[in-house]
Design a protein around this motif. Structure first.
Motif, PDB file in Angstrom:
ATOM      1  N   HIS A 100      28.612  24.533  -5.502  1.00 57.17           N
ATOM      2  CA  HIS A 100      27.338  24.598  -4.786  1.00 57.17           C
ATOM      3  C   HIS A 100      27.573  25.152  -3.387  1.00 57.17           C
ATOM      4  O   HIS A 100      28.512  24.748  -2.699  1.00 57.17           O
ATOM      5  N   TRP A 102      25.955  24.562  -0.522  1.00 57.41           N
ATOM      6  CA  TRP A 102      24.961  23.725   0.152  1.00 57.41           C
ATOM      7  C   TRP A 102      24.735  24.140   1.605  1.00 57.41           C
ATOM      8  O   TRP A 102      23.775  23.708   2.223  1.00 57.41           O
ATOM      9  N   ARG A 150      20.255  19.600   1.542  1.00 62.82           N
ATOM     10  CA  ARG A 150      20.352  20.275   0.241  1.00 62.82           C
ATOM     11  C   ARG A 150      21.079  19.383  -0.770  1.00 62.82           C
ATOM     12  O   ARG A 150      20.713  19.357  -1.950  1.00 62.82           O
ATOM     13  N   ARG A 153      18.508  16.881  -2.100  1.00 61.79           N
ATOM     14  CA  ARG A 153      17.640  17.419  -3.151  1.00 61.79           C
ATOM     15  C   ARG A 153      18.394  17.471  -4.483  1.00 61.79           C
ATOM     16  O   ARG A 153      17.819  17.187  -5.536  1.00 61.79           O
ATOM     17  N   TRP A 154      19.673  17.839  -4.431  1.00 60.38           N
ATOM     18  CA  TRP A 154      20.508  17.863  -5.641  1.00 60.38           C
ATOM     19  C   TRP A 154      20.682  16.458  -6.201  1.00 60.38           C
ATOM     20  O   TRP A 154      20.573  16.238  -7.415  1.00 60.38           O
ATOM     21  N   SER A 155      20.912  15.485  -5.331  1.00 59.39           N
ATOM     22  CA  SER A 155      21.133  14.103  -5.767  1.00 59.39           C
ATOM     23  C   SER A 155      19.914  13.535  -6.479  1.00 59.39           C
ATOM     24  O   SER A 155      20.043  12.726  -7.412  1.00 59.39           O
ATOM     25  N   LYS A 157      18.066  14.812  -8.527  1.00 64.28           N
ATOM     26  CA  LYS A 157      17.940  15.296  -9.905  1.00 64.28           C
ATOM     27  C   LYS A 157      19.095  14.859 -10.799  1.00 64.28           C
ATOM     28  O   LYS A 157      19.095  15.178 -11.995  1.00 64.28           O
TER      29      LYS A 157
END
Length: 280
Positions: A100, A102, A150, A153-155, A157
């Motif tokens: 990623h 990030w 960022r 936001r990933w966490s 999901k």
């Protein structure tokens, strides 16, 4: 020659399944410059997997043989010349690797992979953020906060059991630094950084392994500046390095250690390794 003599002495089915995992994480501050202490650490601790941050080496010059010779034959590398860089070195198979960005600028600060036991392992090096905790005069500080947003936001999901490790460059609790009041305006312990990291933790209900096994307010540091003439005597440490588990994975953790003596080894990193043990 009889056919039986040509068959291997051991088959894959003879290898017992992995039931315990020992995973280490370490900001090594140049893997090539500190190869001797990496070798010592691997020989003494024998982790199944080692996650490194700040390797400072492109993939084509990474000292792979150091790890191959000790059985760490599975590598996931994300290197960068002279700066940053992360790596996962494993005795166990790694699959579904990912990276990623990030920070959204191409810097090598993350690498991840999945283990056969179903655990997702993510290795991250969050930016330090410069010296001034104000994004209007210090763009690096803003980049750090945006990086973590960022990740948040990933966490949100995430749907699989995950262990995220690395140098987060934030000491979140008052007891995670040598002097809370003295460091309130120092990057790594400012209120806005702590609040931003809290939002990341809440986004997946991450469980902080460091404070699960070493409950606050017990002393726990992972970094000491090179500027101190005697790091141990002054003990001006911070807990910048972390290992977080998904809530579904956290009950499988059986031990967590901070290897503080490594800070006193010859030509040390300013960070020390963390080790987490899991039943799988």
């Amino acid at each position: 020659m009889q056919k039986a003599l040509l068959e291997p002495l051991f088959k894959a089915t003879d290898i017992p399944p992995v039931t315990k995992l020992k995973i280490a994480s370490w900001n090594i501050n140049s893997v090539r410059a500190r190869a001797p202490i990496v070798e010592r650490f691997l020989d003494e601790e024998q982790p199944d997997i080692l996650c490194l941050q700040e390797t400072k080496a492109m993939d084509n010059v990474f000292p792979a043989e150091l790890f191959h010779s000790r059985g760490y034959v599975h590598h996931e590398l994300n290197g960068q010349k002279m700066h940053h860089g992360v790596a996962i070195l494993s005795r166990l198979k790694l699959q579904d690797s990912g990276r990623h960005d990030w920070q959204d600028n191409g810097e090598a600060r993350h690498v991840g992979a999945r283990l056969d036991c179903g655990i997702r392992l993510e290795n991250v090096y969050i930016p330090a953020g410069g010296d001034v905790p104000d994004r209007t005069v210090n763009p690096k500080f803003g980049q750090k906060l945006d990086f973590i947003e960022r990740m948040t936001r990933w966490s949100e999901k995430l749907a699989e059991p995950t262990l995220i490790v690395g140098d987060f460059n934030i000491a979140p609790l008052e007891c995670d630094v040598w002097n809370h009041k003295a460091l309130l305006d120092v990057v790594s312990h400012t209120p806005i950084e702590v609040e931003t990291l809290e939002r990341l933790q809440q986004a997946h209900d991450w469980v902080d392994m460091g404070r699960k096994f070493i409950p606050a307010p017990e002393r726990c540091f992972t970094w000491w500046s090179y500027r101190a003439q005697d790091w141990a005597a002054s003990d001006r440490g911070r807990r910048l390095d972390h290992m977080w588990c998904s809530p579904s994975l956290a009950p499988q953790a059986t031990a967590h250690r901070v290897l503080e003596p490594c800070r006193g080894w010859e030509r040390p990193s300013d960070h020390v390794p963390l080790i987490l043990e899991l039943d799988v």
